[in-house]
Design an enzyme around this catalytic site. Structure first.
Site, short mmCIF file in Angstrom:
data_model
loop_
_atom_site.label_atom_id
_atom_site.label_comp_id
_atom_site.label_asym_id
_atom_site.label_seq_id
_atom_site.Cartn_x
_atom_site.Cartn_y
_atom_site.Cartn_z
CG ASP A 93 -0.26 -0.05 2.52
OD1 ASP A 93 0.95 0.23 2.57
OD2 ASP A 93 -0.92 -0.36 3.52
CG ASP A 266 -6.02 -5.16 1.97
OD1 ASP A 266 -5.53 -4.87 3.08
OD2 ASP A 266 -6.61 -4.31 1.26
CB CYS A 304 -12.61 -25.85 8.89
SG CYS A 304 -11.11 -24.97 8.39
CB CYS A 306 -7.51 -25.19 8.56
SG CYS A 306 -8.07 -25.15 10.28
CB CYS A 309 -10.50 -27.73 11.75
SG CYS A 309 -11.10 -26.09 12.20
CG HIS A 335 -10.01 -21.83 11.87
ND1 HIS A 335 -10.62 -22.91 11.26
CD2 HIS A 335 -10.99 -20.91 12.09
CE1 HIS A 335 -11.91 -22.67 11.14
NE2 HIS A 335 -12.17 -21.46 11.64
#
Length: 370
Positions: A93, A266, A304, A306, A309, A335
């Site tokens: 940015d 973002d 999930c 991930c 999880c 997660h």
């Protein structure tokens, strides 16, 4: 040009679209969410973990990297990619939002902004040219033009002045920016005022940036007002160039943004709330640090995929957070990033499969908003 963008699919029932963004450090699929690595790191995560979560393009912060360690040091290290050991695309940015968030610590003129560091109080000056100097030294694939973000509470005259200054500064950024392997995006301002937004979009389109950010949204206004702005603004933006809604990252806003034709997003939200013990689930937010989860041996989200999880329970993660163990916030961060990045994967699949609107409606029907 430093980047290429191709629209590969457009949804028939909304403005949602699929695209391919080609950068010097790889090709990414849009719509995309960019994890935020403010200080050249996504907090608590290694680059490999971000990639394993599905991260392809990350964002770093010009203001913070200027203050420490300094853009000259990053350049000496071989640029931001080598410094943080991230071999995928990076967007930086401009530092504008952070500088203008300093309130009484900064003073604005047409030349630029004089501000005091939030770290040690030292005085600094950012101009469009200085922002370009820093971002070219950092060497990200995409740099952003230096803009003035008027607060949500600003009057029409204040917002118009900031919008007009943003256009003038965008012209100066284009004049100064000369790094051939880096694209420069303009930023549309204009607050919540339709005529100012459309004027800003037209003026920046005339400057022929290869992509455009939408700034000054998600700054305190109600979500329906943000969606209203997107409804009339996005159609006024160049169709063939990527559209980037800055600072937006809640699941509902991602879906609504894609619905209206946004390609890039973002936000620090997924990682920030993770460090406070809050996670996204398919049913909405879950505050895992709460006492009710002390004996809850289920995953954070049974649906999930991930690492967190697949391996750990709510009870264990709550224990880690209550005990101030770093692993706790690493697991919640992992997660949340995977949840948001998987959502974007599902959105892209839904656009490709011509069922995006149905997917959006089904997700929001179940996902409990705050």
């Amino acid at each position: 040009m430093a980047i290429g963008f191709t629209i590969t699919k457009e949804d028939g029932r909304s403005r949602a679209r699929r695209g391919t963004l080609i950068t010097p450090h790889g090709t990414v699929q849009t719509p995309i969410f960019m994890p935020v690595g403010t200080q050249a790191t996504v907090k608590t995560m290694t680059p490999e973990e971000v990639q394993d979560c599905g991260g392809a393009l990350v964002l770093s912060n010009t203001y913070h990297l200027y203050l420490r360690p300094g853009h000259a040091l990053v350049a000496e290290a071989g640029g931001l990619h080598k410094f943080m050991r991230w071999d995928g695309p990076i967007l930086t940015d401009s530092g504008g939002f952070q500088v203008f968030s300093l309130g009484p610590l900064r003073k604005i003129s047409d030349q630029g902004v004089t501000f005091r560091s939030h770290i040690d109080g030292s005085e600094h000056f950012f101009s469009p040219e200085k922002s370009m100097e820093i971002q070219m030294a950092l060497g990200a694939d995409v740099a952003m033009a230096f803009d003035e973000c008027a607060p949500y509470s600003s009057s029409y005259e204040q917002t118009r002045a900031a919008m007009e200054r943003t256009t003038r500064w965008a012209e100066r950024c284009r004049m100064r920016h000369d790094r051939k392997d880096q694209a420069l995006f303009g930023i549309i301002q204009g607050g919540m005022y339709r005529d100012l937004r459309l004027q800003s979009a037209a003026e920046l389109a005339a400057l022929d940036f290869p992509g455009h950010g939408i700034g000054g949204l998600s700054v305190g206004e109600p979500k329906p007002l943000m969606y209203e702005v997107l409804d009339y603004l996005v159609p006024a933006m160049p169709r063939e160039k990527p559209r980037y809604l800055m600072g937006v990252g809640s699941p509902d806003c991602l879906l609504e943004g894609v619905f209206r034709g946004v390609d890039m997003f973002d936000c620090v939200l997924p990682t920030r709330i993770a460090r406070n013990g809050t996670v996204f689930t398919r049913d909405g937010k879950l505050v895992v640090r709460n006492a009710e989860y002390a004996r809850d041996f289920r995953p954070l989200d049974p649906e999930c995929d991930c690492y967190t999880c697949r391996n750990f329970s709510r009870a264990y993660i709550r224990h880690l957070i209550k005990a101030n163990e770093v692993l706790g916030i690493r697991l919640t961060t992992l997660h949340n990033l995977r949840f948001v990045l998987r959502l974007m994967e599902n959105i892209r699949a839904a656009i490709d499969g011509d069922y995006f609107v149905a997917y959006k409606e089904d997700f929001l029907r179940r996902f409990k908003l705050d």
